[in-house]
Scaffold this active site. Structure first.
Site, PDB file in Angstrom:
ATOM      1  N   GLU A  23       0.891  -1.139  -0.107  1.00  0.00           N
ATOM      2  CA  GLU A  23       0.015  -0.021   0.006  1.00  0.00           C
ATOM      3  C   GLU A  23       0.880   1.251  -0.131  1.00  0.00           C
ATOM      4  O   GLU A  23       1.718   1.325   0.914  1.00  0.00           O
ATOM      5  CB  GLU A  23      -0.724  -0.120   1.375  1.00  0.00           C
TER       6      GLU A  23
ATOM      7  N   LYS B 142       4.615   0.674   9.636  1.00  0.00           N
ATOM      8  CA  LYS B 142       4.341   1.911   8.797  1.00  0.00           C
ATOM      9  C   LYS B 142       3.776   2.894   9.625  1.00  0.00           C
ATOM     10  O   LYS B 142       4.395   4.171   9.658  1.00  0.00           O
ATOM     11  CB  LYS B 142       3.855   1.778   7.555  1.00  0.00           C
TER      12      LYS B 142
ATOM     13  N   ARG C 181       5.192 -12.958   9.849  1.00  0.00           N
ATOM     14  CA  ARG C 181       6.147 -11.497   9.436  1.00  0.00           C
ATOM     15  C   ARG C 181       7.183 -11.499  10.080  1.00  0.00           C
ATOM     16  O   ARG C 181       7.470 -12.412  10.824  1.00  0.00           O
ATOM     17  CB  ARG C 181       5.302 -10.373   9.722  1.00  0.00           C
TER      18      ARG C 181
END
Ligand code: ATP
Ligand code: MG
Length: 560
Positions: A39, A275, A265
């Protein structure tokens, strides 16, 4: 892609590569297609690097393709600057998407058509409840949800309302489109998830063409299908979304049937990796920017002097796990040290200079020593290092009253100057406040090149630079940005910031061979670590970042 380690044993396939391998062998797919779907709402970090290495790596190894797809379904948070940085970072890591650069927003028209398809088949409805009401009806992990009073709307009413949503007839929040699945499902993601919402916002690519936007969960599966993605690889938090992924692929007239696979992850000690939190560090000026060399962003690691090879190696060493884990950041440091040890030329630099006058070396005299650029690699060549009567050594390398275990320079003691001569300290000069400002020394001409014909072996070898020839440099030393091993403790993570993560040394001195060093050039400063030329360097103003120290904490950790 080049492999950089030679000691690595033949790779064992991880569970995702095993699946891919099996799918190709069984003929289920003729070609593997993966995608990396960021994104564009921030800079990529080392966790994304792992996903990039996995997706592009699999495509490369199995003769497939990896698409770069911007998941730009959210109009408010996304910016062109981020999209550009993402492309730069993926390319720098050594991967190519070729012609396959896509955007979820490219599919808005098709996605809209798929939504109408669901409505027409009685599989979606327009809900006019408020966001709070929808949340309240969703139930909990232990209680089922409740059906919305709007769930029974006719296909005609739903189609009419959805078209008017698109036609901008309603304000934000007036209606949403929901899938009609099962409010009693034990999986909350299957309790009539929202597919579209009204957002009167300008999108960075589609402008004002749309005022309804699909949610990620709705957009992702058909986007994969439209690109004929075979293996849609994502992180574990999407595991519970997989039934919805499969439901959509099942119920939409999409051109292919991708499958989702989840892996753990990457989490690192002493590092935050979301982020949102990295943005906070930038916006609140705890760091100088997204590419601050202390940041775990790819841009930050690049600026710090990390190589793409070292990051790819790290991703490979970490492997692909099915369970959440946390990796020692020392392993990342080990990987860059290992790569730079192989490739970086050796030079001498002095961070905190102490002047040494060699009294029996004639004034005006000078000579040059030929020095190997790399101890193990003759092809790296040699350079000439000038020597003269006044040199600088590291302030730390001298003690007037040395304790027992200090073997470096002290009054009356002899040490070796790397590749030059043995010197003996004969005097200490102090200022009025008693600070040592200069040393006096003598050298032994018989030790030229750093060896004594009589077999004398000083206990220490020091790095040094010739005062007259040395270049001035600014050197930035970094420590970990967080002082807590588990740095991401939630919203109070800023309390874990290490107040001493940056030390700027203005008056460092480096040997003249680095003059004209290009931005990003990397060196080993003997005994001090690996350094790279920072982007702030200009002709006449050298700025170095310490990429990593020489000391290997990881080897200790893994041995112990
Ligand atoms: P963050 O949670 O850091 O904000 P994100 O998951 O929202 O990141 P995306 O842009 O959606 O960021 O991520 C793009 C891809 O990178 C996704 O497939 C995601 O699963 C993967 N990814 C993100 N963070 C990690 C991580 N720490 N380790 C491995 N893969 C990751
Ligand atoms: Mg995300």
């Amino acid at each position: 892609m080049t492999t950089t380690t030679n000691e690595a044993p033949p790779r064992q396939l991880d569970f995702i590569r095993e699946i891919v391998d099996e799918d190709l062998k069984s003929g289920r797919y003729a070609q593997v297609i993966t995608r990396f779907p960021p994104e564009p709402n921030g800079y990529l970090h080392i966790g994304h690097a792992k996903s990039i290495c996995l997706n592009f790596g699999i495509a490369g190894e199995f003769g497939g393709v990896c698409n770069l797809r911007f998941d730009d379904t959210n109009p408010t948070k996304e910016e062109e600057e981020y999209a550009e940085s993402i492309k730069r970072d993926v390319a720098w890591l050594g991967f190519s998407w070729g012609e396959n650069l896509f955007h979820a927003s490219d599919y808005f028209e098709q996605l809209y058509g798929y939504a109408e398809h669901l409505i027409a088949h009685g599989l979606a409805y327009v809900d006019s409840s408020t966001a709070d009401e929808i949340r309240a009806m969703r139930g909990t992990l232990t209680e089922p949800g409740k059906e919305s009073p709007f769930r029974g709307r006719s296909v005609e009413d739903n189609l009419d309302l959805f078209r008017r949503m698109r036609a901008s007839e309603f304000p934000d929040g007036a209606h949403v489109l929901r899938a009609k699945i099962d409010m009693g499902s034990p999986n909350i993601n299957m309790r009539d998830p929202v597919l579209y919402r009204i957002r009167h916002e300008t999108h960075h690519r589609t402008g004002d063409a749309w005022c309804i936007y699909p949610l990620y969960d709705f957009a992702h599966p058909p986007s994969d299908a439209l690109e004929h993605v075979t293996h849609s690889i994502c992180t574990l938090e999407f595991e519970a979304h997989r039934p919805l992924y499969d439901w959509l692929i099942e119920n939409l007239p999409v051109p292919s049937r991708p499958h989702q696979y989840e892996f753990a992850r990457l989490n690192l000690t002493y590092t935050v990796m979301s982020k949102r939190k990295l943005l906070k560090l930038v916006e609140e000026r705890h760091v100088a920017g997204w590419d601050d060399p202390r940041m775990p962003t790819i841009a930050g690691l690049r600026r710090r002097g990390y190589t793409p090879e070292s990051i790819r190696n790290f991703a490979e060493r970490v492997g692909v796990a099915k369970r959440e884990n946390i990796i020692d950041v020392g392993l990342l440091e080990f990987c860059v040290r290992e790569d730079l040890n192989r490739t970086a030329h050796r030079v001498m630099g002095v961070l905190r200079p102490l002047r040494v006058v060699i009294e029996n070396y004639a004034e005006g005299q000078q000579e040059e020593f030929e020095s190997a650029n790399h101890p193990d690699d003759p092809s790296a060549g040699t350079r000439r290092v000038p020597f003269s009567r006044i040199i600088y050594i590291e302030r730390d390398d001298f003690m007037e009253e040395p304790p027992k275990k200090f073997f470096r320079l002290a009054p009356g003691r002899e040490v070796r100057l790397r590749s030059a001569y043995f010197i003996t300290c004969t005097g200490v000069v102090k200022d009025d406040d008693g600070n040592i400002i200069e040393l006096r020394a003598t050298y032994d001409p018989a030790t030229r090149g750093g060896d004594s014909p009589d077999g004398r072996k000083p206990k220490a070898t020091l790095h040094w630079v010739s005062a007259e020839h040395a270049l001035d440099a600014e050197v930035r030393l970094y420590d970990r940005l967080f002082s807590k091993e588990i740095a991401d403790t939630g919203d109070d993570f800023l309390a874990n910031i290490n107040p001493r993560s940056l030390e700027v040394i203005e008056g460092a001195k480096v040997e003249p061979s680095v003059a004209g060093a290009q931005h990003a050039a990397r060196y080993q400063f003997e005994r001090l670590g690996y350094f790279s030329v920072d982007a702030d360097s200009q002709p006449g103003r050298l700025v170095f970042n310490r990429t990593v120290t020489l000391k290997d904490t990881w080897a200790k950790v893994s041995a112990g």
